[in-house]
Design an enzyme around this catalytic site. Structure first.
Site, PDB file in Angstrom:
ATOM      1  N   GLY A  70      31.966 -18.642  72.620  1.00  0.00           N
ATOM      2  CA  GLY A  70      31.141 -19.841  72.540  1.00  0.00           C
ATOM      3  C   GLY A  70      31.464 -20.671  71.307  1.00  0.00           C
ATOM      4  O   GLY A  70      31.524 -21.907  71.365  1.00  0.00           O
ATOM      5  N   THR A  71      31.704 -20.011  70.185  1.00  0.00           N
ATOM      6  CA  THR A  71      31.998 -20.733  68.948  1.00  0.00           C
ATOM      7  C   THR A  71      33.258 -21.583  69.112  1.00  0.00           C
ATOM      8  O   THR A  71      33.278 -22.773  68.774  1.00  0.00           O
ATOM      9  CB  THR A  71      32.178 -19.731  67.784  1.00  0.00           C
ATOM     10  OG1 THR A  71      30.953 -19.016  67.628  1.00  0.00           O
ATOM     11  CG2 THR A  71      32.554 -20.418  66.493  1.00  0.00           C
ATOM     12  N   ASN A 149      18.951 -21.312  70.712  1.00  0.00           N
ATOM     13  CA  ASN A 149      19.108 -19.862  70.616  1.00  0.00           C
ATOM     14  C   ASN A 149      17.971 -19.183  69.869  1.00  0.00           C
ATOM     15  O   ASN A 149      17.686 -18.016  70.096  1.00  0.00           O
ATOM     16  CB  ASN A 149      20.450 -19.520  69.956  1.00  0.00           C
ATOM     17  CG  ASN A 149      20.754 -20.366  68.760  1.00  0.00           C
ATOM     18  OD1 ASN A 149      20.907 -21.583  68.861  1.00  0.00           O
ATOM     19  ND2 ASN A 149      20.820 -19.743  67.600  1.00  0.00           N
ATOM     20  N   GLN A 179      23.063 -20.178  75.707  1.00  0.00           N
ATOM     21  CA  GLN A 179      21.820 -19.427  75.928  1.00  0.00           C
ATOM     22  C   GLN A 179      21.205 -19.728  77.282  1.00  0.00           C
ATOM     23  O   GLN A 179      20.503 -18.902  77.858  1.00  0.00           O
ATOM     24  CB  GLN A 179      20.800 -19.745  74.830  1.00  0.00           C
ATOM     25  CG  GLN A 179      21.187 -19.253  73.460  1.00  0.00           C
ATOM     26  CD  GLN A 179      21.169 -17.730  73.342  1.00  0.00           C
ATOM     27  OE1 GLN A 179      20.554 -17.026  74.117  1.00  0.00           O
ATOM     28  NE2 GLN A 179      21.884 -17.227  72.349  1.00  0.00           N
ATOM     29  N   HIS A 201      29.454 -13.071  76.478  1.00  0.00           N
ATOM     30  CA  HIS A 201      28.618 -11.921  76.119  1.00  0.00           C
ATOM     31  C   HIS A 201      27.126 -12.193  76.201  1.00  0.00           C
ATOM     32  O   HIS A 201      26.317 -11.277  76.060  1.00  0.00           O
ATOM     33  CB  HIS A 201      29.005 -11.359  74.745  1.00  0.00           C
ATOM     34  CG  HIS A 201      28.627 -12.200  73.563  1.00  0.00           C
ATOM     35  ND1 HIS A 201      27.656 -11.817  72.674  1.00  0.00           N
ATOM     36  CD2 HIS A 201      29.104 -13.382  73.119  1.00  0.00           C
ATOM     37  CE1 HIS A 201      27.562 -12.730  71.713  1.00  0.00           C
ATOM     38  NE2 HIS A 201      28.422 -13.694  71.957  1.00  0.00           N
ATOM     39  N   THR A 237      47.896 -15.591  73.756  1.00  0.00           N
ATOM     40  CA  THR A 237      47.939 -14.754  74.955  1.00  0.00           C
ATOM     41  C   THR A 237      46.535 -14.563  75.504  1.00  0.00           C
ATOM     42  O   THR A 237      45.605 -14.256  74.758  1.00  0.00           O
ATOM     43  CB  THR A 237      48.568 -13.389  74.610  1.00  0.00           C
ATOM     44  OG1 THR A 237      49.885 -13.633  74.106  1.00  0.00           O
ATOM     45  CG2 THR A 237      48.648 -12.485  75.832  1.00  0.00           C
ATOM     46  N   CYS A 326      22.387 -14.256  58.649  1.00  0.00           N
ATOM     47  CA  CYS A 326      23.747 -14.650  58.309  1.00  0.00           C
ATOM     48  C   CYS A 326      24.662 -13.444  58.470  1.00  0.00           C
ATOM     49  O   CYS A 326      24.236 -12.371  58.883  1.00  0.00           O
ATOM     50  CB  CYS A 326      23.822 -15.233  56.914  1.00  0.00           C
ATOM     51  SG  CYS A 326      23.575 -14.024  55.637  1.00  0.00           S
TER      52      CYS A 326
HETATM   53  C1  LIG Z   1      23.654 -21.513  71.376  1.00  0.00           C
HETATM   54  C2  LIG Z   1      24.849 -20.734  70.947  1.00  0.00           C
HETATM   55  N1  LIG Z   1      26.029 -21.334  70.813  1.00  0.00           N
HETATM   56  C3  LIG Z   1      27.128 -20.682  70.443  1.00  0.00           C
HETATM   57  C4  LIG Z   1      27.093 -19.335  70.170  1.00  0.00           C
HETATM   58  C5  LIG Z   1      28.344 -18.650  69.737  1.00  0.00           C
HETATM   59  O1  LIG Z   1      28.917 -17.914  70.799  1.00  0.00           O
HETATM   60  P1  LIG Z   1      29.923 -16.710  70.482  1.00  0.00           P
HETATM   61  O2  LIG Z   1      29.094 -15.603  69.940  1.00  0.00           O
HETATM   62  O3  LIG Z   1      30.523 -16.363  71.830  1.00  0.00           O
HETATM   63  O4  LIG Z   1      30.948 -17.215  69.546  1.00  0.00           O
HETATM   64  C6  LIG Z   1      25.886 -18.643  70.286  1.00  0.00           C
HETATM   65  C7  LIG Z   1      25.807 -17.201  69.955  1.00  0.00           C
HETATM   66  O5  LIG Z   1      24.970 -16.783  69.194  1.00  0.00           O
HETATM   67  C8  LIG Z   1      24.735 -19.352  70.686  1.00  0.00           C
HETATM   68  O6  LIG Z   1      23.548 -18.755  70.809  1.00  0.00           O
END
Ligand SMILES: Cc1ncc(COP(=O)(O)O)c(C=O)c1O
Length: 379
Positions: A70-71, A149, A179, A201, A237, A326
């Site tokens: 997600g990040t 989140n 979320q 995840h 990859t 954190c």
């Molecule tokens: C709203 C939201 N965006 C992005 C992320 C980041 O996702 P990832 O843990 O797959 O990098 C999270 C994870 O905590 C999230 O809750």
């Protein structure tokens, strides 16, 4: 153990594990090669791509970019269009976005992109009018999350997208649906967005894999450079097993959504009712004030810090969290609660309980009993 931290991560669904198994073992090929093992791996990725495109409303499978989570999808969703064509497009984000969006916006600001942060109301919602007012000719991407989140509050994304486009028809709207995806219908059309971030995840797939799904024809500057995989939009990859597992989990989550909503909704109702009965001064941050994801409960017990409550709960075998820890695990002042104008002393008492696909309605009773016992002991 009672696991009440599904928003942090949720156990792997059996469908994901089963789908992944061959690619961890016999079908180990690198999808970027020319031989049979490579072709098997590539076929698996392209089938996963088609299925995720269908699930999330992409017009074409190639409008799905597989990422490392997600990040990374958030980084690509903002920086990709803003920096495309050596541009310095502006971004507009809400004040309660995940750090993956906020820090990307800060990074873009350091590169010279105009950045605006839109305030939220006391439930953490940005209004379409405020977003539209922040959009101008320089704006390339508007990013407002589908649901928060920490609190689970749902943003009016479709209305925000429409207002933003009225202010500047050229803007692209990105939403972080990491979320939301487990319990809400999520796709490009329903949310009215151009770019959408999901993470494996949080829906019962493995960690470290995600996707950015787009409308056709959006040019992206890559944030990861290298061998040119994913049409040059994301080199590296492929994590074949991860991608296959994510898509199997996402399909299972969509299939399971009604049952999830019923069981988790029942668990949360029981939790909030029983905790209120046992600890009458408990304060639910959102309550009936705003639409929120069915799996989230966010509350504080006056006079008891989140840290103390969480440590005691952990000692009693209950895993919960305060929305913002954190990297070191220490609790920090939440930027989400600060943006909602919660006083720092109250924010420091806020605890997040999140139910998930393994939750049974009875877990709501157990959760309330556990919190009530800890509060009773502390008092
Ligand atoms: C709203 C939201 N965006 C992005 C992320 C980041 O996702 P990832 O843990 O797959 O990098 C999270 C994870 O905590 C999230 O809750």
């Amino acid at each position: 153990m009672l696991y009440l931290d599904h928003a942090a991560t949720t156990p792997m669904r059996p469908e994901a594990r089963e789908a992944m198994a061959p690619y961890l073992d016999a079908d180990f090929g690198n999808p970027s090669g020319l031989h049979a093992p490579s072709r098997r791996a590539k076929d698996a990725i392209e089938s996963a791509r088609e299925r995720l495109a269908a699930l999330l409303g992409a017009a074409h499978p190639l409008d799905v970019v597989f990422t490392g989570g997600g990040t990374e999808s958030d980084n690509l969703g903002l920086a990709g269009p803003c920096l495309a064509g050596s541009g310095r497009g502006g971004v507009v984000i809400s004040a309660v976005e995940h750090e993956a969006v906020i820090e990307t916006a800060r990074f873009l600001g350091r590169l010279g992109c105009p950045v605006r942060v839109v305030p939220v109301d006391r439930f953490g919602r940005a209004t379409p009018g405020d977003v539209a007012a922040a959009v101008d000719e320089s704006t390339r991407v508007v990013s407002v999350m589908a649901a928060n989140n920490e609190t689970g509050v749902i943003q009016p994304v479709a209305e925000i997208a429409a207002a933003a486009r009225e202010a500047n028809p050229a803007v692209l709207v990105h939403t972080d649906a990491v979320q939301a995806m487990v319990s809400l219908p999520v796709n490009l059309g329903l949310l009215g967005v151009d770019l959408l971030t999901v993470a494996s995840h949080k829906v019962g797939g493995p960690k470290g894999v995600g996707a950015l799904v787009m409308r056709p024809g959006i040019e992206l500057e890559p944030v990861i450079h290298g061998g040119g995989q994913e049409l040059g939009r994301r080199s590296g990859t492929h994590d074949v097993a991860g991608i296959v597992g994510m898509v199997a989990a996402a399909e299972a989550a969509v299939f399971d959504r009604d049952r999830f909503g019923r069981d988790v909704g029942e668990a949360r109702s029981r939790f909030e009712a029983k905790l209120t009965a046992a600890v009458p001064d408990v304060v639910f941050t959102i309550g009936a004030g705003a639409d929120r994801l069915v799996q989230h409960s966010h509350f504080r017990v006056p006079g008891i810090s989140a840290e103390t409550l969480l440590i005691r709960l952990d000692g009693a075998g209950v895993a919960a969290s305060a929305g913002s820890a954190c990297q070191s695990g220490a609790l920090e002042m939440s930027h989400v609660l600060a943006a909602m104008d919660l006083p720092a002393e109250e924010a420091a008492e806020c605890v997040r309980i999140t139910f998930g696909w393994t939750t049974s309605p009875h877990d709501g009773d157990s959760a309330a009993a556990a919190v009530a016992t800890v509060v009773g002991d502390l008092r």
